[in-house]
Scaffold this motif. Structure first.
Motif, PDB file in Angstrom:
ATOM      1  N   ASN A  24      33.579  47.530  50.633  1.00  0.00           N
ATOM      2  CA  ASN A  24      33.276  48.284  49.405  1.00  0.00           C
ATOM      3  C   ASN A  24      34.055  49.602  49.361  1.00  0.00           C
ATOM      4  OD1 ASN A  24      31.472  46.222  48.805  1.00  0.00           O
ATOM      5  ND2 ASN A  24      29.738  47.308  49.729  1.00  0.00           N
ATOM      6  N   GLY A  25      35.313  49.536  49.800  1.00  0.00           N
ATOM      7  CA  GLY A  25      36.176  50.706  49.725  1.00  0.00           C
ATOM      8  C   GLY A  25      36.010  51.680  50.874  1.00  0.00           C
ATOM      9  N   LEU A  46      29.592  46.127  43.853  1.00  0.00           N
ATOM     10  CA  LEU A  46      29.837  45.778  42.448  1.00  0.00           C
ATOM     11  C   LEU A  46      29.282  46.835  41.512  1.00  0.00           C
ATOM     12  CD1 LEU A  46      29.077  41.951  42.188  1.00  0.00           C
ATOM     13  CD2 LEU A  46      31.306  43.061  42.297  1.00  0.00           C
ATOM     14  N   GLY A  47      28.040  47.183  41.675  1.00  0.00           N
ATOM     15  CA  GLY A  47      27.411  48.136  40.769  1.00  0.00           C
ATOM     16  C   GLY A  47      26.039  48.493  41.273  1.00  0.00           C
ATOM     17  N   GLN A  89      26.689  41.666  36.669  1.00  0.00           N
ATOM     18  CA  GLN A  89      25.294  42.022  36.971  1.00  0.00           C
ATOM     19  C   GLN A  89      24.513  42.288  35.683  1.00  0.00           C
ATOM     20  OE1 GLN A  89      26.438  45.233  39.674  1.00  0.00           O
ATOM     21  NE2 GLN A  89      25.393  44.184  41.363  1.00  0.00           N
ATOM     22  N   GLN A  90      25.162  42.977  34.749  1.00  0.00           N
ATOM     23  CA  GLN A  90      24.492  43.248  33.471  1.00  0.00           C
ATOM     24  C   GLN A  90      24.163  41.944  32.751  1.00  0.00           C
ATOM     25  OE1 GLN A  90      23.571  46.452  32.243  1.00  0.00           O
ATOM     26  NE2 GLN A  90      22.320  45.029  31.021  1.00  0.00           N
ATOM     27  N   ALA A  91      25.102  40.994  32.797  1.00  0.00           N
ATOM     28  CA  ALA A  91      24.840  39.695  32.165  1.00  0.00           C
ATOM     29  C   ALA A  91      23.664  39.003  32.852  1.00  0.00           C
ATOM     30  CB  ALA A  91      26.091  38.816  32.242  1.00  0.00           C
ATOM     31  N   TRP A  92      23.582  39.135  34.162  1.00  0.00           N
ATOM     32  CA  TRP A  92      22.468  38.555  34.925  1.00  0.00           C
ATOM     33  C   TRP A  92      21.133  39.183  34.486  1.00  0.00           C
ATOM     34  CZ3 TRP A  92      25.997  35.464  36.859  1.00  0.00           C
ATOM     35  CH2 TRP A  92      25.660  34.492  37.802  1.00  0.00           C
ATOM     36  N   SER A 128      41.670  39.787  29.572  1.00  0.00           N
ATOM     37  CA  SER A 128      42.739  39.759  30.567  1.00  0.00           C
ATOM     38  C   SER A 128      42.229  39.345  31.937  1.00  0.00           C
ATOM     39  CB  SER A 128      43.389  41.140  30.659  1.00  0.00           C
ATOM     40  OG  SER A 128      42.394  42.099  30.986  1.00  0.00           O
ATOM     41  N   GLY A 129      40.926  39.524  32.195  1.00  0.00           N
ATOM     42  CA  GLY A 129      40.358  39.163  33.484  1.00  0.00           C
ATOM     43  C   GLY A 129      40.823  40.138  34.550  1.00  0.00           C
ATOM     44  N   GLY A 130      40.507  39.805  35.781  1.00  0.00           N
ATOM     45  CA  GLY A 130      40.989  40.593  36.892  1.00  0.00           C
ATOM     46  C   GLY A 130      40.237  41.886  37.116  1.00  0.00           C
ATOM     47  N   GLN A 131      39.504  42.322  36.137  1.00  0.00           N
ATOM     48  CA  GLN A 131      38.740  43.552  36.313  1.00  0.00           C
ATOM     49  C   GLN A 131      37.482  43.262  37.115  1.00  0.00           C
ATOM     50  OE1 GLN A 131      35.642  44.205  34.639  1.00  0.00           O
ATOM     51  NE2 GLN A 131      35.460  46.418  34.815  1.00  0.00           N
ATOM     52  N   ALA A 132      37.162  44.111  38.023  1.00  0.00           N
ATOM     53  CA  ALA A 132      35.896  43.995  38.756  1.00  0.00           C
ATOM     54  C   ALA A 132      35.948  44.899  39.965  1.00  0.00           C
ATOM     55  CB  ALA A 132      35.629  42.574  39.221  1.00  0.00           C
TER      56      ALA A 132
END
Lengths: 768, 160
Positions: free
Chosen positions: B11-12, B79-80, B89-92, B156-160
């Motif tokens: 996580n960075g 993730l968040g 997560q928001q969609a979940w 575009s995807g790839g974001q996360a």
């Protein structure tokens, strides 16, 4: 607490009879003792500083109002629905609601769990039925058993948690009226505040709580009429959702304490086996391993390995050399066990005959004399494991005169009492802190894993110990859903309708196995053996359901829907066979058999419409298709399901499930729909692929590669319709499971002509 | 024998660990780093409760030796947060997916990886990738949440 009181407390628990009727026996009880409320566990010496409690369900501090939701949150959404009961009456905005499980305490006794044990159909509200339920409710109050099980949580809380919210509201309004010298009738509540519309004033509950706590709670506060509900009756955002989607919800297995050690156990793989010697040397020499603790006979001769992390404990556990010995004289073969269970129908006296309408013996004699053929079938169901996705895990810390346990648990007061006995403490010195449960399904009503953690902590005073089972331990050492056998005999009348039905059901008693383990006496017949087959809303002129309770070497536990998990299968598959023999549509037949039960007729009519039952089954491709119907009344609710399957070159696919559930009163339709889907997936998983088998006294399965469940790709679309025939909620967590297995079996028959009388079905047919 | 320190980015955050290189990543995350959002379910890579993202791929961390980790690791905590959830997560949360919730960290990580690879996944792609076990049977809501997340994430995807 004095020794005398300790002893009496234990006697009361020991006098708890669980069998056909729940009674507090042997304890003289005055009316005052029945009327007196249990002490509020939020008050007294353990009270939170600066917080005010108005009753056992409410804690108010500077930050706001917390609602105590004292039932295990194992996925069924109970924290959300219980909080809504209080928040509704208290006019709290939903966004502000915070929930706490709260301590293990007698104040949180579950009356509905014992009321449900009364051997009278749940739809009977006559004086005798209600009188017995009242008696059971009194018994449960005296025993103070905090239980999450039997799909009873909302039924139990429906009145008492609304009253708790309403009483607190009255007290807060009175406190505001005193402060303002206003008339209470002129005040109202909204959004967590008391308002004085005429005076243009308002005060939040947080500012009034301390004053309100000095006011005598009203005994019978008025409740909001249903028409004024804002929260109840609609799907609310779950209070646990954001935490569970961000990895921040704390399950028992997640508890971390400073200086904590990690442990696991190795238990005897043989049913009833014993242990010779063991060599802990190689394990104790491994990196990070602190010690091996012999838990002794009370924990199944298990050895615990304690290390500085869980993986090292797992590794060291494998290195233990233990001389396990099988039990002499126990046939450890599950096929033989099933034969013995079937044989008990011929050799044992009945345990109970909970339904005996007409005269079955005479009707069968007459049918034989008239040479009318009987429909006969024998059904079998296997042993099953629960496989909660969170394996059994608990954290324990033993300090002087104190034991603290952290875990997910369905029976925290029982765990508290047994842990106290084990540690030689008073129950008041044991603190059980219930965490989120990574699945319950009945597995976490058991105390085994938590008492093991306490026993390891006993050997390491001052050091917190987390004990985690491997999945292999979980599957090999479950308290299993019992195997069961039903022998069914039926005769049709001239119109092809069932005139006689005899179901003889044999299954080892869960109640006796469970109560033996936890030191409670079980007396009387075990109602669970026939639950889901007896007391069904059908009229058949000669109709008998008999239960037999053979002994079993396998330890048994409550598995989602318990007896109904096999009896729904037996009863509803047999009705399907009778319908086929009589040449009658299975739904039409059930409509004719349920004429005395309008609630069941409504469920059947609704599932007819929802599933398009009257439209022909589509036959538009190379797949053979079929639909199957089943209906089971369990936990006070009536659930009918139609399963659609197709059969092709790749095997059988479960295409769709239509489910109609009459849950009395629907408090949260979103959660109820999710619970029906969940119960169906749990049931279909077992029906299609699950079985625990024993060979040479050992469970043969060990992990998800040989004890799997449905995954996303195999899970059918599930459509749910909710009906409400009552004025109080009935069960939701379990009733979805029983009809799923027979509806699938009946659909497979409709599609393929093959009768499946034993599950898992993948022993007999191939699934896609 | 003292093993060589192992470098691990989670996580960075960079960590240096003195653990056995064969210790599964799962137990390093849970018991060494205290990141308990990643769950233990089976220990044999069967259930997916321990799924984390490594280099864009979903990996079952219970069978991956920490010494074999080939890139930065993202866990559910990366993730968040409840206050600032990742779009998946928001969609979940919006689809009210979780019941007991124990499998959902792994489900969400698997879905994040899927949506990065395939921003508008077909039902067949979802069925092929979302193999995580859920004993509560939340699969219908998982499908719904993936559809919502696909609609919410940038095309575009790839974001996360």
């Amino acid at each position: 607490m004095s020794g005398g009181e300790r002893k009496r407390g234990r006697l009361t628990r020991r006098a708890f009879l669980i069998g056909a009727v729940a009674v507090a026996g042997g304890v003289a009880v005055g009316v005052q003792q029945v009327r007196r409320p249990h002490p509020n566990p939020l008050a007294g010496q353990d009270a939170e500083p600066g917080a005010v409690t108005l009753n056992p369900y409410l804690l108010i501090n500077q930050d706001g109002v917390s609602i105590i939701t004292p039932r295990a949150e194992m996925g069924q959404g109970v924290h959300t629905t219980l909080a809504a009961l209080v928040a509704e009456e208290l006019d709290l905005p939903w966004e502000s609601v915070r929930t706490l499980h709260g301590p293990a305490a007698a104040a949180y006794y579950n009356a509905a769990a014992l009321e449900a044990a009364v051997p009278i159909p749940s739809w009977d509200h006559g004086w005798l039925a209600e009188g017995l339920r009242d008696a059971a409710g009194v018994a449960s109050k005296l025993l103070g058993m905090q239980i999450t099980g039997g799909s009873t949580s909302t039924a139990d809380a429906y009145l008492k948690m609304r009253k708790a919210g309403a009483a607190a509201r009255v007290m807060l309004v009175q406190a505001a009226a005193r402060r303002w010298r206003a008339d209470t009738a002129a005040l109202r509540t909204e959004a967590g505040q008391v308002l004085d519309p005429a005076g243009g004033r308002q005060l939040p509950y947080t500012a009034l709580a301390a004053d309100a706590a000095t006011i005598e709670p009203p005994a019978d506060p008025p409740l909001k009429p249903r028409a004024q509900w804002r929260l109840l009756g609609r799907g609310l955002p779950r209070v646990d959702m954001a935490a569970k989607c961000t990895g921040t919800a704390q399950f028992g297995i997640d508890v971390q304490l400073p200086g904590m050690r990690c442990a696991t156990v190795v238990a005897n793989p043989y049913l009833g086996g014993s242990r010779g010697g063991f060599d802990a040397g190689p394990a104790e020499a491994m990196r990070g391993v602190e010690r091996v603790v012999d838990l002794g006979a009370t924990h199944g001769d298990a050895l615990a390995v304690v290390a500085d992390n869980t993986w090292r404990a797992f590794q060291a556990a494998r290195a233990l050399e233990i001389d396990w010995q099988p039990a002499p004289g126990i046939s450890g073969d599950s096929a033989a066990m099933l034969d013995a269970i079937a044989g008990s129908i011929d050799t044992l006296a009945p345990d109970a005959t909970p339904r005996d309408d007409g005269d079955v013996d005479q009707a069968l004699r007459i049918a034989r004399a008239e040479a009318r053929p009987a429909v006969k079938a024998e059904y079998r169901a296997p042993f099953l494991a629960h496989t909660t996705l969170e394996p059994p895990a608990a954290v324990a810390l033993r300090e002087p005169e104190r034991l603290t346990l952290w875990c997910g648990h369905q029976a925290p007061t029982l765990l508290r009492d047994l842990a106290a006995e084990q540690a030689g403490l008073d129950p008041a010195q044991v603190d059980v802190r219930v965490q989120f449960l990574g699945g319950g399904f009945g597995r976490r009503a058991e105390v085994d894993f938590a008492l093991q953690a306490a026993a390891v902590a006993e050997a390491m005073p001052g050091t917190p110990v987390k004990l985690t089972w491997t999945r292999e331990a979980d599957i090999r050492h479950d308290l299993y859903r019992p195997a069961a056998v039903a022998r069914c005999t039926g005769v049709l009348d001239r119109n092809g309708l069932p005139e006689t039905a005899l179901l003889q059901i044999a299954s080892p008693s869960v109640i006796r196995s469970f109560s033996g383990r936890v030191g409670l006496p079980a007396m009387g017949p075990d109602k669970l053996i026939t639950e889901g087959a007896a007391m069904q809303p059908y009229h058949i002129p000669n109709y008998r359901v008999v239960g037999y309770a053979p002994a079993s070497p396998v330890p048994l536990g409550n598995w989602r829907s318990v007896g109904a998990s096999f009896n729904g299968f037996f009863h509803e598959c047999f009705l399907d066979e009778l319908a086929a023999a009589g040449g009658i549509d299975p739904l039409d037949m059930r409509l004719r058999l349920t004429r005395d039960y309008p609630f069941a007729q409504a469920v059947l009519e609704a599932v007819r419409e929802l599933s398009g039952w009257d439209e022909p089954v589509a036959q538009d491709d190379s797949r053979r298709r079929g639909r199957g119907l089943a209906m089971t009344h369990s936990f006070g609710s009536t659930v009918a399901q139609v399963v659609e399957v197709s059969d092709g070159a790749d095997g059988i696919r479960v295409e769709r499930v239509h489910c109609v559930a009459d849950v009395g009163l629907a408090l949260d339709p979103g959660i109820i729909e999710a619970q029906m889907q969940s119960g169906i997936v749990y049931g279909l998983s077992a029906a299609i692929m699950e079985a625990i088998t024993f060979r040479d006294g050992r469970a043969e399965q060990s992990n998800f590669h040989d004890y799997d469940a449905l995954r996303l790709a195999q899970t059918p679309e599930i459509r749910v319709r909710i009906l409400q025939s009552g004025d109080a909620p009935t069960g939701v967590g379990e009733p979805g499971t029983p009809p799923s297995k027979p509806a699938l079996a009946n659909a497979i028959y409709a599609a393929t002509g093959k009768r499946l009388r034993e599950y898992p079905f993948n022993k007999h047919v191939r699934f896609a | 024998m003292t093993p060589n320190p192992i470098d691990l980015m989670v996580n960075g955050v960079q960590h240096q660990l003195s653990v056995e290189s064969e210790m599964p990543l799962l137990w390093v995350l849970r018991d060494v780093l205290g990141l308990t959002g990643t769950k233990f379910g089976c220990g044999v890579g069967q259930c997916g409760a321990c799924t984390v993202r490594i280099g864009g791929a979903p990996v079952r961390s219970c069978t991956l030796p920490v010494g074999a980790v080939s890139g930065p690791v993202t866990t559910i905590e990366g993730l968040g947060t409840p206050e600032a959830p990742h779009p998946v997560q928001q969609a979940w949360i919006d689809a009210q997916v979780a019941q007991c919730g124990y499998c959902q960290s792994g489900q969400i990580i698997a879905a994040v990886c899927l949506l990065e690879q395939s921003p508008s996944p077909s039902p067949a792609e979802i069925e092929a990738v979302m193999t995580n076990l859920c004993r509560c049977g939340t699969y219908a809501q998982v499908r719904t949440a993936i559809a919502r997340a696909a609609a919410a994430l940038p095309a575009s995807g790839g974001q996360a």
